[in-house]
Design an enzyme around this catalytic site. Structure first.
Site, mmCIF file in Angstrom:
data_model
loop_
_atom_site.group_PDB
_atom_site.id
_atom_site.type_symbol
_atom_site.label_atom_id
_atom_site.label_comp_id
_atom_site.label_asym_id
_atom_site.label_seq_id
_atom_site.Cartn_x
_atom_site.Cartn_y
_atom_site.Cartn_z
ATOM 1 N N GLU A 259 5.038 7.851 22.336
ATOM 2 C CA GLU A 259 4.838 8.249 20.830
ATOM 3 C C GLU A 259 4.510 9.383 20.755
ATOM 4 O O GLU A 259 4.726 9.656 19.059
ATOM 5 C CB GLU A 259 3.221 7.399 19.966
ATOM 6 N N ARG B 43 -4.286 2.595 23.623
ATOM 7 C CA ARG B 43 -3.001 3.643 24.126
ATOM 8 C C ARG B 43 -1.947 3.367 24.880
ATOM 9 O O ARG B 43 -1.708 1.635 25.569
ATOM 10 C CB ARG B 43 -3.325 4.810 25.443
ATOM 11 N N HIS C 287 -0.518 4.599 15.352
ATOM 12 C CA HIS C 287 -1.749 5.326 15.436
ATOM 13 C C HIS C 287 -2.717 5.896 14.619
ATOM 14 O O HIS C 287 -3.455 6.972 14.298
ATOM 15 C CB HIS C 287 -1.529 6.456 16.192
ATOM 16 N N CYS D 233 -9.350 -0.895 26.500
ATOM 17 C CA CYS D 233 -9.975 -0.134 27.454
ATOM 18 C C CYS D 233 -9.141 1.623 27.421
ATOM 19 O O CYS D 233 -8.847 1.131 27.122
ATOM 20 C CB CYS D 233 -9.718 -0.840 29.010
ATOM 21 N N LYS E 279 -17.388 0.487 23.032
ATOM 22 C CA LYS E 279 -17.498 0.289 21.094
ATOM 23 C C LYS E 279 -17.347 -0.886 21.169
ATOM 24 O O LYS E 279 -17.248 -1.291 20.096
ATOM 25 C CB LYS E 279 -17.838 1.673 21.249
ATOM 26 N N ILE E 280 -16.205 -0.036 21.260
ATOM 27 C CA ILE E 280 -14.681 -0.997 19.965
ATOM 28 C C ILE E 280 -14.917 -2.297 20.119
ATOM 29 O O ILE E 280 -14.576 -3.073 19.957
ATOM 30 C CB ILE E 280 -13.572 0.195 19.818
#
Ligand code: NAI
Length: 326
Positions: free
Chosen positions: A259, A230, A291, A201, A153-154
């Protein structure tokens, strides 16, 4: 119905509270993250609501089960911080698979433009009435090759945005989308040809450290890396070495491998214990946001509504389509 809500920020309360109230759910907001030490706060709750840096390992899952918690409602898309295999048959899990791919893709482009046009440096200069242009030369995105890793989607929204800029888009996906008009290539070809690489991904065994010292040597000199997916997709130490060697032209990071101890917190005035993060941030060609890519009004509203709806649907014994391990 009570739900323990971990790792709460002010914007969570604003977006969740009205909708949860309307639907008859009582949210117990906790600032602390969910982990082995805090899991008992979920006592008496039907569900727990967790986010990207909560730790949902075997110990936490066992304790949630002992406490009688029925559902883990992730208020995010990714769930690499949940021990999915261990959870199977013990606790049900739902998530928010899509809330605004535009939010994340647009943030990726914001980072890219900031980086290549040196906006982050110009902003600081002009605040101090320094109007010098020295060192601010950028490059056109038009005509450059962008490699997109992950065309879900992104990734697809990001591809559309890049095409709008006149970029030549190539992509790699473990499961390429048929008839999508996307120019798929093998990962090593993407690494070799791209001027800009953006990662969209999930973090899996396959994608862990997809950028490592080995793969960095395959990248085009001067490449710009964007990671809004990520942190652990990129070996941060190898990235730092690649930047110091001037092989990597710039890095735009919305996520970072370690993080969990830093992002989302105000640590100004503190001594940062992570030398790699501190060194990366000190580089003129590294931009770090904490983030933040998901953080738009539209996304927050969708996250709150889908999460609350997921809990209600589950409590009625129905399927929402957002289950992870069922
Ligand atoms: P999606 O599930 O729609 O797309 C993921 C794509 O990655 C799929 O096309 C899938 O086939 C592909 N993929 C799976 N394994 C792969 C591999 N080994 N190599 C290459 N591609 C692979 O997910 P969506 O919504 O596009 O999100 C992508 C990632 O963005 C999420 O996994 C999450 O980690 C991250 N994210 C970050 C946010 C932020 O605020 N920074 C917010 C939301 C998501």
């Amino acid at each position: 119905m009570k739900v323990a809500f971990f790792d709460t920020k002010n914007y969570d309360i604003t977006s969740f509270e009205p909708y949860a109230k309307e639907k008859g759910i009582k949210l117990k907001f906790y600032e602390t993250k969910l982990n082995e030490d805090t899991v008992d706060l979920a006592k008496g709750c039907f569900a727990v609501c967790a986010f990207v840096n909560d730790v949902i390992n075997a110990e936490v899952i066992d304790r949630l089960c002992e406490l009688g918690v029925k559902l883990l409602a992730m208020r995010c898309a990714g769930y690499n911080n949940v021990d999915i295999n261990y959870a199977k048959g013990k606790i049900d899990i739902v998530r928010v698979p899509a809330y605004s791919p535009y939010a994340v893709a647009e943030h990726a482009m914001a980072l890219l433009l900031t980086s290549v046009r040196r906006v982050h440096r110009a902003y600081i200069r002009t605040k101090d009435f320094n109007f010098s242009l020295n060192g601010l030369t950028g490059f056109d995105l038009h005509g450059k090759t962008v490699g997109v890793v992950g065309t879900g989607k992104i990734g697809r929204v990001f591809i559309d945005i890049c095409r709008g800029f006149g970029m030549n888009v190539i992509a790699y996906d473990k499961f390429p989308a048929k008839d999508s008009g996307i120019d798929y290539v093998e990962l090593n070809e993407l690494f070799r040809r791209s001027d800009v690489i953006s990662f969209h991904c999930p973090l899996t065994e396959d994608t862990y450290h997809i950028v490592s010292s080995e793969t960095i040597s395959q990248l085009k000199k001067g490449v710009v890396l964007i990671n809004t997916s990520r942190g652990a997709l990129i070996d941060a130490e190898a990235l730092l070495e690649g930047i110091k060697a001037r092989h990597i032209g710039a890095a735009c990071l919305d996520v970072y491998e370690e993080e969990g101890d830093f992002f989302f917190e105000d640590l100004s005035g503190h001594i940062i214990s992570d030398d790699i993060l501190a060194r990366l941030i000190s580089m003129p060609n590294v931009i770090v946001t904490s983030h933040q890519a998901f953080l738009t009004n539209e996304a927050l509203e969708n996250i709150a509504q889908t999460t609350v709806d997921n809990i209600i649907t589950y409590s009625k014994g129905e399927k929402s389509g957002n289950e992870i391990n069922t």
